[in-house]
Write an enzyme that holds these catalytic residues in place. Structure first.
Site, PDB file in Angstrom:
ATOM      1  N   HIS A   1       0.823  -1.213   0.000  1.00 51.71           N
ATOM      2  CA  HIS A   1       0.000   0.000   0.000  1.00 51.71           C
ATOM      3  C   HIS A   1       0.857   1.262   0.000  1.00 51.71           C
ATOM      4  O   HIS A   1       2.068   1.231   0.252  1.00 51.71           O
ATOM      5  CB  HIS A   1      -0.910   0.000   1.231  1.00 51.71           C
ATOM      6  CG  HIS A   1      -0.156  -0.016   2.531  1.00 51.71           C
ATOM      7  ND1 HIS A   1       0.453   1.099   3.060  1.00 51.71           N
ATOM      8  CD2 HIS A   1       0.099  -1.024   3.395  1.00 51.71           C
ATOM      9  CE1 HIS A   1       1.041   0.794   4.189  1.00 51.71           C
ATOM     10  NE2 HIS A   1       0.855  -0.494   4.426  1.00 51.71           N
TER      11      HIS A   1
ATOM     12  N   GLU B   1      -2.681  -7.287   7.209  1.00 56.85           N
ATOM     13  CA  GLU B   1      -1.360  -7.185   7.811  1.00 56.85           C
ATOM     14  C   GLU B   1      -1.254  -8.101   9.027  1.00 56.85           C
ATOM     15  O   GLU B   1      -2.264  -8.504   9.616  1.00 56.85           O
ATOM     16  CB  GLU B   1      -1.064  -5.727   8.202  1.00 56.85           C
ATOM     17  CG  GLU B   1       0.283  -5.490   8.859  1.00 56.85           C
ATOM     18  CD  GLU B   1       1.470  -5.894   7.995  1.00 56.85           C
ATOM     19  OE1 GLU B   1       1.628  -7.100   7.745  1.00 56.85           O
ATOM     20  OE2 GLU B   1       2.257  -5.004   7.608  1.00 56.85           O
TER      21      GLU B   1
END
Length: 218
Positions: free
Chosen positions: A8, A86
């Site tokens: 990201h 994550e």
């Protein structure tokens, strides 16, 4: 199969050196610069005629927004997977290392010396993270064809696990994925599980890019 793993864009947590993890927090969203990085990635894909056939993303806001911006021209469905979230950093999430040391001196010291996530209350185990990487890769191999170009938008911690799965190692190498960096693997998925001399054929297993940000280079 052409597989692109993409981290990201920049977040305030990155700038403030705070631990991001499994949960969305106000400072883990993209900055204006992070959104610009995603747009530059989109422009680079178009300029180089790199088109996805399938798109996957972590459902977390920072990854999903990066994905939406970077893949906007193709209007393909974005498949969200919790396996791409994550790593869960437990009680360390949302804190800087200085804050962690002040708040959890014993656990931070044990972790610093060993990098054993078992010392962090509420965190995801090393084995669980490794198994997630293997699970994602096996799903892709069993679901897609060699003609597919797959974009995966995820996070630094789980990208490391995916790389370990692709390279078929139980070791997690100290790779620090940059914001919107690309890891590209081109491989023959039809021969992935075969035990023959095909595994020694270098044209069947290629690394095209590794932590590269060509869209951000002047």
């Amino acid at each position: 199969m052409n597989l692109l793993l993409i981290r990201h864009g920049e977040t305030n947590a990155n700038l403030e050196m705070k631990w991001s993890g499994y949960n969305d927090l106000p400072f883990t969203n993209l900055t204006a610069n992070g959104r610009e990085q995603a747009q530059k990635l989109c422009d680079w894909f178009q300029k180089n005629n790199i088109k996805p056939t399938h798109i996957y993303s972590s459902p977390q806001i920072r990854a999903r927004e990066t994905c939406l911006i970077a893949t906007n021209p193709w209007k393909l469905p974005i498949l969200l997977s919790n396996d791409l979230r994550e790593t869960n950093a437990g009680i360390f999430e949302g804190l800087s290392w200085k804050e962690i040391e002040n708040k959890y001196p014993d656990q931070s010291a044990l972790f610093l010396n060993s990098r054993d996530w078992g010392y962090i209350d509420g965190s995801e185990s090393d084995l669980s993270r490794l198994e997630r990487g293997k699970k994602i890769l096996n799903f892709l191999i069993n679901t897609h064809s060699n003609n597919d170009t797959i974009f995966i938008f995820s996070h630094g911690g789980i990208i490391k696990q995916l790389i370990a799965a692709i390279l078929e190692t139980t070791k997690v190498w100290n790779v620090s994925p940059k914001n919107t960096s690309i890891f590209e693997f081109i491989f023959d998925k039809d021969n992935w599980y075969k035990e023959s001399n095909i595994i020694y054929h270098p044209l069947k297993w290629k690394i095209g890019k590794f932590n590269d940000t060509p869209h951000l280079n002047n």
